[in-house]
Design an enzyme around this catalytic site. Structure first.
Site, PDB file in Angstrom:
ATOM      1  CD  GLU A 246      -2.506   1.798   0.438  1.00 58.60           C
ATOM      2  OE1 GLU A 246      -2.634   3.030   0.312  1.00 58.60           O
ATOM      3  OE2 GLU A 246      -3.074   0.966  -0.309  1.00 58.60           O
ATOM      4  CD  GLN A 247      -0.556   5.372  -3.747  1.00 57.40           C
ATOM      5  OE1 GLN A 247       0.381   5.608  -4.507  1.00 57.40           O
ATOM      6  NE2 GLN A 247      -1.798   5.695  -4.033  1.00 57.40           N
TER       7      GLN A 247
ATOM      8  CE1 TYR B  66     -25.302   4.303   3.318  1.00 55.10           C
ATOM      9  CE2 TYR B  66     -26.236   5.190   1.294  1.00 55.10           C
ATOM     10  CZ  TYR B  66     -25.150   4.718   1.999  1.00 55.10           C
ATOM     11  OH  TYR B  66     -23.909   4.660   1.404  1.00 55.10           O
TER      12      TYR B  66
ATOM     13  CG  ASP C 230     -13.530   0.786  -7.828  1.00 58.81           C
ATOM     14  OD1 ASP C 230     -14.555   0.104  -8.058  1.00 58.81           O
ATOM     15  OD2 ASP C 230     -13.518   1.757  -7.041  1.00 58.81           O
TER      16      ASP C 230
ATOM     17  NE  ARG D 106     -15.922   3.919   0.585  1.00 58.81           N
ATOM     18  CZ  ARG D 106     -16.048   3.164  -0.507  1.00 58.81           C
ATOM     19  NH1 ARG D 106     -15.107   2.288  -0.805  1.00 58.81           N
ATOM     20  NH2 ARG D 106     -17.088   3.289  -1.300  1.00 58.81           N
TER      21      ARG D 106
END
Length: 392
Positions: A30-31, A209, A286, A104
């Site tokens: 991970e960067q 929501y 993605d 998230r």
């Protein structure tokens, strides 16, 4: 085998955990210098929560989630209900796993906590990916070359690995953007909002929501525009969201008036690919199939990718990698590509102008809801659920 996963977003973390569950040694690259996840609310349908349960994480995620009872579609000007669908207990009974709405950051924290710290390389920028017949390699910006039997690139919508594998194709602007905000529950308690609401109007739609045990209302106000930055951190001008939704139902405006910090996010997608893998390297999430959020399936599709990838690589040896990745792509490409198309189409239908087209849309939606308890995209939840090897 040894696997390298590039990118520690939701898809990358789920892939690392699924590959570990399949018995492989995984290094997650991970960067950023620490786990961070921008954004706010995210919806997890049963195809995703079933995978979380398989990974032993459903309880941890559910502890910070909201469980919506139902979803109501409404008209923009007066809030008249177009149709209503069951969520909550009805979904869990039908599909065998709950429908959750989460922040998230809470989801990522639960995933990250399950990855052994010794398997993570933070603050590591990937400069390139290559391979030969026996290994795949990740070269870092510092010049280090990491070797593995396979490499999974979950490096997001701006994927450098996708460009390297399949040539330049830039993210596609959807000509829509969204104002995003979180509002404390007590600040909107007087507004008589539906449990989960989608309000449809000309060139606009408005979604709200609950997240974080119903302590926060997640707000997504989508509008058509010719230009917008693809950024989770770009802030809107003060009052911009109110001007964009001027004339809407007072409850919508009441929510927008009570937002504090508002972000302006340009919604981009990626064109579908005919394949995601080359030899020992594959895309996931993605980087493979970034989609508009109008079916609430972007993160769920990445999580299902991870489950199927792990399933296809269970029991595989280094000599099997190419064939296993072919199987993974065959099992996932059609479904993810279909969801990309459905999400784009939903955005168009949500934004129809007042008049015959919108009236016909509302009639279709009402007729569907009269004959079905669950959302049209629930077919995807069921298809994923039927593949017990991938998600059971």
């Amino acid at each position: 085998m040894r696997a390298i996963v590039v990118g520690a977003g939701v898809g990358g973390l789920a892939a690392a955990l699924s590959l570990r569950r399949a018995g492989h040694d995984v290094t997650l690259v991970e960067q950023t210098p620490h786990f961070t996840e921008t954004g706010a609310g995210i919806q997890l349908a049963p195809n995703a929560t079933r995978v979380l349960r398989r990974l032993g994480l459903l309880k941890a995620v559910d502890a910070h989630a909201a469980r919506p009872a139902e979803l109501s579609f409404r008209t923009w000007s007066d809030g008249a209900e177009i149709c209503r669908y069951a969520l909550g207990r009805a979904v869990e009974e039908e599909f065998g796993a709950p429908y959750l709405q989460v922040h998230r950051a809470d989801l990522q924290q639960a995933l990250a906590a399950a990855v052994p710290s010794g398997s993570v390389r933070l603050n590591t920028v990937v400069a390139g990916v290559d391979q030969d017949e026996e290994s795949a390699y990740v070269t870092t910006a510092s010049g280090e070359r990491l070797a593995a039997d396979l490499v999974v690139t979950a490096d997001g919508i701006r994927s450098a690995a996708r460009r390297q594998l399949f040539g330049a194709d830039e993210a596609v602007f959807s000509k829509t953007a969204a104002y995003r905000a979180l509002v404390p529950a007590h600040e909107v308690a007087d507004l008589d909002l539906p449990d989960t609401g989608v309000w449809l109007g000309p060139d606009r739609h408005f979604v709200h929501y609950w997240v974080r045990r119903r302590e926060l209302l997640n707000v997504v106000a989508v509008f058509g525009t010719e230009t917008a930055q693809e950024s989770w951190t770009a802030q809107a001008e003060p009052g911009e969201q109110l001007r964009a939704f001027d004339g809407w139902d007072p409850r919508v405006l009441g929510v927008l008036q009570r937002t504090g910090q508002v972000f302006r996010w340009g919604i981009h997608t990626r064109a579908p690919l005919a394949r995601w893998n080359v030899g020992r390297v594959t895309l996931l999430g993605d980087s493979a199939h970034a989609m508009a959020p109008f079916q609430a399936q972007g993160a769920a599709q990445a999580i299902v990718d991870a489950a199927v990838l792990g399933d296809c690589l269970t029991g595989a040896t280094s000599a099997d990698v190419g064939g296993a990745l072919d199987r993974y792509v065959r099992r996932r490409l059609a479904g993810a590509t279909n969801m990309q198309a459905r999400s784009a189409q939903a955005g168009e239908e949500f934004h129809l102008p007042d008049g015959p087209e919108a009236e016909a849309r509302n009639a279709r939606m009402a007729a569907h809801a009269a004959g079905h308890r669950f959302l049209p995209q629930a077919a995807a939840w069921a298809v994923d659920a039927l593949d017990e090897r991938a998600t059971g």
